[in-house]
Motif scaffolding. Structure first.
Motif, PDB file in Angstrom:
ATOM      1  N   LEU A 159       0.836  -1.204   0.000  1.00 58.36           N
ATOM      2  CA  LEU A 159       0.000   0.000   0.000  1.00 58.36           C
ATOM      3  C   LEU A 159       0.871   1.254   0.000  1.00 58.36           C
ATOM      4  N   GLY A 160       2.038   1.150   0.643  1.00 52.26           N
ATOM      5  CA  GLY A 160       2.946   2.289   0.685  1.00 52.26           C
ATOM      6  C   GLY A 160       3.406   2.706  -0.695  1.00 52.26           C
ATOM      7  N   ARG A 161       3.629   1.739  -1.560  1.00 56.98           N
ATOM      8  CA  ARG A 161       4.068   2.059  -2.927  1.00 56.98           C
ATOM      9  C   ARG A 161       2.979   2.797  -3.693  1.00 56.98           C
ATOM     10  N   LEU A 162       1.723   2.475  -3.391  1.00 59.70           N
ATOM     11  CA  LEU A 162       0.620   3.206  -4.011  1.00 59.70           C
ATOM     12  C   LEU A 162       0.482   4.599  -3.397  1.00 59.70           C
ATOM     13  N   PHE A 163       0.835   4.714  -2.117  1.00 57.49           N
ATOM     14  CA  PHE A 163       0.698   5.979  -1.392  1.00 57.49           C
ATOM     15  C   PHE A 163       1.801   6.975  -1.736  1.00 57.49           C
ATOM     16  N   ASN A 164       2.959   6.506  -2.127  1.00 54.77           N
ATOM     17  CA  ASN A 164       4.125   7.366  -2.337  1.00 54.77           C
ATOM     18  C   ASN A 164       3.884   8.552  -3.281  1.00 54.77           C
ATOM     19  N   PRO A 165       3.282   8.351  -4.456  1.00 59.77           N
ATOM     20  CA  PRO A 165       3.064   9.504  -5.357  1.00 59.77           C
ATOM     21  C   PRO A 165       2.194  10.584  -4.717  1.00 59.77           C
ATOM     22  N   TYR A 166       1.176  10.160  -3.953  1.00 57.71           N
ATOM     23  CA  TYR A 166       0.298  11.121  -3.287  1.00 57.71           C
ATOM     24  C   TYR A 166       1.045  11.859  -2.180  1.00 57.71           C
TER      25      TYR A 166
ATOM     26  N   ALA B 291       0.538  -0.767  14.160  1.00 52.60           N
ATOM     27  CA  ALA B 291       1.279  -1.944  14.621  1.00 52.60           C
ATOM     28  C   ALA B 291       0.981  -2.229  16.092  1.00 52.60           C
ATOM     29  N   THR B 292       0.963  -1.186  16.915  1.00 51.95           N
ATOM     30  CA  THR B 292       0.675  -1.365  18.338  1.00 51.95           C
ATOM     31  C   THR B 292      -0.760  -1.833  18.549  1.00 51.95           C
ATOM     32  N   ALA B 293      -1.692  -1.281  17.769  1.00 54.55           N
ATOM     33  CA  ALA B 293      -3.110  -1.613  17.926  1.00 54.55           C
ATOM     34  C   ALA B 293      -3.394  -3.079  17.622  1.00 54.55           C
ATOM     35  N   ILE B 294      -2.605  -3.679  16.728  1.00 50.88           N
ATOM     36  CA  ILE B 294      -2.828  -5.099  16.403  1.00 50.88           C
ATOM     37  C   ILE B 294      -1.849  -5.995  17.157  1.00 50.88           C
ATOM     38  N   GLN B 295      -1.342  -5.471  18.304  1.00 44.71           N
ATOM     39  CA  GLN B 295      -0.496  -6.217  19.236  1.00 44.71           C
ATOM     40  C   GLN B 295       0.887  -6.539  18.676  1.00 44.71           C
ATOM     41  N   LEU B 296       1.348  -5.729  17.732  1.00 51.92           N
ATOM     42  CA  LEU B 296       2.712  -5.871  17.265  1.00 51.92           C
ATOM     43  C   LEU B 296       3.550  -4.796  17.955  1.00 51.92           C
ATOM     44  N   GLU B 297       4.625  -4.357  17.338  1.00 54.98           N
ATOM     45  CA  GLU B 297       5.505  -3.383  17.958  1.00 54.98           C
ATOM     46  C   GLU B 297       5.507  -2.061  17.212  1.00 54.98           C
ATOM     47  N   ALA B 298       5.537  -0.967  17.957  1.00 53.21           N
ATOM     48  CA  ALA B 298       5.560   0.364  17.351  1.00 53.21           C
ATOM     49  C   ALA B 298       6.770   0.520  16.433  1.00 53.21           C
ATOM     50  N   ILE B 299       7.922  -0.027  16.843  1.00 57.28           N
ATOM     51  CA  ILE B 299       9.134   0.127  16.033  1.00 57.28           C
ATOM     52  C   ILE B 299       9.024  -0.598  14.697  1.00 57.28           C
ATOM     53  N   LEU B 300       8.193  -1.651  14.649  1.00 55.24           N
ATOM     54  CA  LEU B 300       7.984  -2.357  13.391  1.00 55.24           C
ATOM     55  C   LEU B 300       7.278  -1.439  12.407  1.00 55.24           C
ATOM     56  N   GLY B 301       6.296  -0.680  12.903  1.00 50.30           N
ATOM     57  CA  GLY B 301       5.600   0.272  12.059  1.00 50.30           C
ATOM     58  C   GLY B 301       6.509   1.404  11.601  1.00 50.30           C
ATOM     59  N   ALA B 302       7.351   1.900  12.515  1.00 47.42           N
ATOM     60  CA  ALA B 302       8.264   2.992  12.177  1.00 47.42           C
ATOM     61  C   ALA B 302       9.276   2.559  11.122  1.00 47.42           C
ATOM     62  N   PHE B 303       9.822   1.356  11.280  1.00 53.84           N
ATOM     63  CA  PHE B 303      10.792   0.840  10.318  1.00 53.84           C
ATOM     64  C   PHE B 303      10.146   0.673   8.942  1.00 53.84           C
ATOM     65  N   THR B 304       8.928   0.146   8.924  1.00 58.85           N
ATOM     66  CA  THR B 304       8.203  -0.041   7.660  1.00 58.85           C
ATOM     67  C   THR B 304       7.930   1.300   6.987  1.00 58.85           C
ATOM     68  N   ALA B 305       7.558   2.302   7.785  1.00 65.24           N
ATOM     69  CA  ALA B 305       7.319   3.642   7.225  1.00 65.24           C
ATOM     70  C   ALA B 305       8.586   4.193   6.584  1.00 65.24           C
ATOM     71  N   GLY B 306       9.729   3.995   7.235  1.00 67.05           N
ATOM     72  CA  GLY B 306      10.998   4.437   6.668  1.00 67.05           C
ATOM     73  C   GLY B 306      11.308   3.733   5.357  1.00 67.05           C
ATOM     74  N   LEU B 307      11.051   2.420   5.309  1.00 67.21           N
ATOM     75  CA  LEU B 307      11.281   1.651   4.082  1.00 67.21           C
ATOM     76  C   LEU B 307      10.437   2.189   2.929  1.00 67.21           C
ATOM     77  N   VAL B 308       9.166   2.488   3.232  1.00 66.05           N
ATOM     78  CA  VAL B 308       8.250   2.970   2.192  1.00 66.05           C
ATOM     79  C   VAL B 308       8.702   4.329   1.664  1.00 66.05           C
ATOM     80  N   LEU B 309       8.998   5.273   2.571  1.00 63.79           N
ATOM     81  CA  LEU B 309       9.375   6.624   2.154  1.00 63.79           C
ATOM     82  C   LEU B 309      10.775   6.675   1.552  1.00 63.79           C
ATOM     83  N   ALA B 310      11.586   5.651   1.809  1.00 66.09           N
ATOM     84  CA  ALA B 310      12.926   5.601   1.217  1.00 66.09           C
ATOM     85  C   ALA B 310      12.868   5.449  -0.299  1.00 66.09           C
ATOM     86  N   GLU B 311      11.708   5.026  -0.820  1.00 64.60           N
ATOM     87  CA  GLU B 311      11.567   4.823  -2.253  1.00 64.60           C
ATOM     88  C   GLU B 311      11.053   6.072  -2.975  1.00 64.60           C
TER      89      GLU B 311
END
Length: 459
Positions: free
Chosen positions: A262-269, A298-318
């Protein structure tokens, strides 16, 4: 990393901080603010002095930040102490200083609790920013390229120390099965924050070994969440809730894959929105909103906040805004990331290393065993990378060694649920301390900066 999702939930239900904040007066708030400011002064002084000393000794600055935290924390000067680290208002020099200089009228214990929680939250925001920055520095294509290697390293790095630690504790030390499983689970974690920071300082983050380590550490974090859920369930009920485990696995995979696609679709916007804005922070603020939004999901679905932050960085890095965003996030990281490293270390009490205290000796014997398993289990995982290229497999294994605050969370939950004995709890803490502090200098030793390598090649 795992700390915020656990401590925050408990604080909402049973922590006395909530009613204290509700009844705090304006003058009380001023005292709280004063305590936070003094704490930050101590943190930044410990960080800059420690990092500068290590930099001059050609060692990773992050090691200096960790050592600085030890000096100002519960292990030494008691300037920065926390309830979970065994401190209280009576042995907090910051609270005593406030009382002496401001005529503190509110209960010092109340100020101490609130101050500790505020600093802990700042530390967790710091690690979120760190992982967002690491995501921006990472190359998604390279991560996917080394994905199979990272998966093997992560799986072996979890399985080897878990089974080695659990079986060893049961058959060599006669530890009951459930506590042994809990201690074995504490060996599986990898502190991605510490390793990633060292790799960035050594300029190895975007090399193959660095990408394998980061990918494996991210998977380790996901596996660690699942394992923590299993052992916590085992500790409370004596049995594992299979539905909870399946949910965590599915949600982790769905989140990572879904966020990237979804991040790849979001990037142009995202780029279009940024280009249309005319106010200060037109790039940084939308990026932080995106990072915090994924961290929240990520936190809301019982994962880790840092997992969401890392993923956001990966998406915006493109995006084409990547380099400009990197430059803008650096000052934010410089402010918040040192808080994370100093606080993690300040909460650690190395008094459990004292062999002259009789009750520490059994824990030290078990600790020696756990340390060996913790190191060997992760180093072995590095040698599972088989390819045609010349790869520093030892460095990969060493990069997976530090347990950091993740291991402390396992120990903390085991201790509060009554599963771990005092000696086993102390042994886990010793293992966490040594693996955390050994990894940065060992990584610095087995890795050479790219420019050093090129200079030697030219010669």
């Amino acid at each position: 990393m795992l700390a915020i999702s656990i401590t925050w939930v408990t604080s909402l239900t049973s922590n006395p901080i909530i009613p204290l904040l509700a009844t705090a007066t304006e003058s009380d708030s001023a005292y709280i603010m004063a305590g936070v400011l003094i704490s930050l002064i101590v943190i930044y002084l410990a960080s800059i002095v420690g990092a500068e000393i290590c930099a001059r000794l050609n060692m990773p600055p992050v090691l200096g930040q960790l050592l600085g935290g030890l000096v100002v924390g519960i292990s030494a000067f008691h300037l920065l102490v926390f309830p979970e680290g065994g401190g209280d208002s009576s042995n907090s020099l910051i609270i005593n200083f406030l009382i002496a200089t401001t005529g503190l009228s509110l209960d010092g214990a109340a100020i101490f609790q609130i101050n500790s929680e505020v600093i802990s939250v700042l530390a967790e925001i710091g690690v979120v920013i760190l992982l967002f920055e690491i995501g921006l520095e990472s190359d998604l294509k390279e991560l996917l390229k080394v994905g199979p290697y990272s998966a093997i390293v992560a799986l072996v790095g979890v399985a080897a120390p878990f089974f080695g630690g659990t079986l060893g504790l049961v058959y060599l030390f006669g530890i009951p099965t459930v506590p042994a499983i809990f201690a074995g689970a504490a060996l599986t974690a990898t502190s991605i924050g510490i390793t990633a920071k060292v790799l960035a300082e050594l300029q190895y983050l975007n090399r193959k070994e660095g990408q394998i380590i980061i990918g494996a550490a991210v998977l380790d974090d996901v596996l660690g969440i699942i394992i923590l859920a299993i052992v916590a369930s085992l500790a409370k009920t004596g049995e594992v809730e299979l539905t909870n485990v399946v949910y965590l696995i599915i949600s982790a995979v769905a989140f990572l894959v879904g966020a990237v696609l979804l991040g790849r679709l979001f990037n142009p916007y995202f780029v279009k929105i940024v280009d249309e804005l005319r106010t200060r922070g037109q790039l940084l603020i939308p990026a932080l909103i995106f990072a915090f939004a994924l961290s929240y999901i990520a936190t809301a679905i019982q994962l880790e906040a840092i997992l969401g932050a890392f993923t956001a960085g990966l998406v915006l890095a493109e995006t084409q805004k990547c380099q400009a965003l990197k430059n803008q996030i650096i000052p934010i990281a410089d402010i918040l990331v040192p808080v994370f490293f100093v606080v993690v270390s300040a909460k650690t009490n190395i008094g459990v290393l004292n062999p002259f205290v009789p009750e520490n000796r059994e824990g030290l014997m078990i600790a020696v065993f756990l340390i060996l398993i913790a190191i060997v289990g992760k180093v072995i995982s590095g040698f599972t990378v088989f390819d045609q290229e010349e790869t520093n497999r030892l460095a990969i294994g060493i990069g997976m060694i530090p347990r950091g605050e993740v291991g402390l969370v396992f120990a903390g939950i085991g201790s509060t649920t009554g599963v771990l004995s005092g000696s086993l709890d102390a042994a886990i803490i010793v293992m966490v301390i040594l693996t955390t502090f050994l990894a940065p200098p060992l990584l610095s030793f087995v890795f050479q900066k790219p420019e050093q390598v090129s200079v030697k090649t030219k010669k």
